[in-house]
Design an enzyme around this catalytic site. Structure first.
Site, PDB file in Angstrom:
ATOM      1  N   CYS A 150       0.825  -1.211   0.000  1.00 42.20           N
ATOM      2  CA  CYS A 150       0.000   0.000   0.000  1.00 42.20           C
ATOM      3  C   CYS A 150       0.856   1.257   0.000  1.00 42.20           C
ATOM      4  CB  CYS A 150      -0.945  -0.010   1.189  1.00 42.20           C
ATOM      5  SG  CYS A 150      -0.111   0.002   2.809  1.00 42.20           S
ATOM      6  N   HIS A 283      -2.355   1.001   7.094  1.00 43.91           N
ATOM      7  CA  HIS A 283      -2.626   1.033   5.664  1.00 43.91           C
ATOM      8  C   HIS A 283      -2.360   2.432   5.122  1.00 43.91           C
ATOM      9  CE1 HIS A 283      -4.220  -0.456   1.953  1.00 43.91           C
ATOM     10  NE2 HIS A 283      -5.356   0.214   1.991  1.00 43.91           N
ATOM     11  N   ASN A 303      -8.106   4.057  -2.730  1.00 47.34           N
ATOM     12  CA  ASN A 303      -7.528   2.854  -2.148  1.00 47.34           C
ATOM     13  C   ASN A 303      -6.790   2.068  -3.227  1.00 47.34           C
ATOM     14  OD1 ASN A 303      -6.926   0.929  -0.234  1.00 47.34           O
ATOM     15  ND2 ASN A 303      -9.040   0.487   0.319  1.00 47.34           N
TER      16      ASN A 303
END
Length: 337
Positions: A150, A283, A303
């Protein structure tokens, strides 16, 4: 049976209680079998299937609870519904401050630390709504898969939009270069966004995805500096207490890579998240816009879980409540040559 038809069956089979989506837990087996078809899930044996069903049922109960708490967001069955919270955080996030034991790091480039302490300037005439997706400045949503990258996706996403702003042209840049070649982060075992920017300054540039495609696993570094699409000239780390200060930075600097707690967003479907865990950052996502809907002010974030998650790969959280732990010292942005 089409994807739309299957989702329709799921929604019809569930019930609406006081405006909230609620699944009948007694029908969990039906939902699970439909889920298997929908997402082409294949389990090696009955024992594994039963184990996954147990997790799926627990997630259904969690979805019902979230839909009860969130009056402007909807949670639903999705591709992560047979994963435990620990599995999701272990495989599909990747924010970590840990460093490789064999780290080799140049000290020649570091991000500037910017303190956004002052209240927002009331004389700043900022728009009520803003989104970098407008005017085609955002690349498509990518899918990191079961690789804790991420941090690389958030950093690269920032640079892709900066390139589009500068050249009025979209290109996909290489997350894989960071996974393979960034010695200060831990590839699929995690990393930090500002460290990625620092390492790109040291490396001299970043290649396009077409020249260095995503594999979702660490490989041998194959940098070719003749194929660099851009270089990072500087970067910033933000320390802030007032989220509203991010609005001006977002507009003037471009998208901002943000750290969040993703533990409670896996089954998010659409709407504005009010209630979101803030128990620890795990994240990285990309702040791309803000606005107001139905009297609720929100941030829009990109995302890296694919366009089949959330609102076409994006999600929204309520502003100024530290939703998902947004108020932290790991937000970062960059400038490019």
């Amino acid at each position: 049976m089409t994807l739309l038809m299957i989702f329709t069956i799921l929604l019809v089979a569930s019930s609406q209680i006081e405006g909230h989506l609620k699944f009948d837990i007694h029908d969990a087996q039906h939902y699970f079998e439909t889920f298997i078809i929908n997402y082409n899930k294949q389990y090696p044996d009955t024992k594994t299937k039963n184990y996954r069903f147990k997790i799926f049922k627990q997630n259904l109960e969690d979805i019902n609870e979230k839909n009860k708490l969130n009056d402007s967001a909807i949670y639903n069955i999705n591709k992560f519904s047979d994963l435990s919270k620990n599995e999701l955080l272990t495989k599909y996030t990747g924010l970590t401050s840990k460093k490789p034991s064999n780290m080799v790091r140049s000290t020649s480039n570091f991000c500037n630390v910017i303190h956004l302490d002052a209240p927002p300037d009331v004389h700043d005439e900022l728009p009520q709504n803003f989104d970098w997706r407008v005017n085609n400045k955002m690349t498509s949503v990518k899918d990191q898969g079961a690789c804790g990258s991420c941090w690389a996706h958030a950093a690269v996403g920032t640079l892709e939009t900066l390139y589009a702003i500068k050249h009025n042209y979209l290109i996909n840049l290489s997350e894989q270069q960071l996974i393979d070649c960034d010695s200060a982060n831990m590839a699929c075992d995690g990393g930090l966004m500002h460290t990625a920017f620092e390492q790109l300054m040291n490396a001299g540039g970043l290649m396009e995805e077409i020249d260095y495609p995503y594999q979702g696993t660490k490989g041998v570094c194959k940098i070719d500096n003749k194929k660099f699409a851009l270089s990072v000239s500087s970067c910033k780390r933000y320390i802030f207490q007032n989220e509203e200060n991010l609005k001006k930075e977002l507009i003037t600097m471009g998208p901002i890579a943000m750290a969040i707690d993703a533990a409670s967003i896996s089954t998010y479907s659409k709407g504005i998240i009010h209630f979101c865990e803030n128990l620890g950052l795990n994240h990285a996502v990309l702040l791309v816009g803000y606005g107001t809907e139905g009297g609720v002010s929100y941030w829009t974030l990109k995302n890296s879980w694919g366009s089949d998650w959330g609102e076409d790969g994006y999600f929204r959280v309520k502003r100024n409540i530290n939703a998902c732990g947004l108020n932290n010292q790991l937000a970062a942005s960059a400038t490019i040559h």
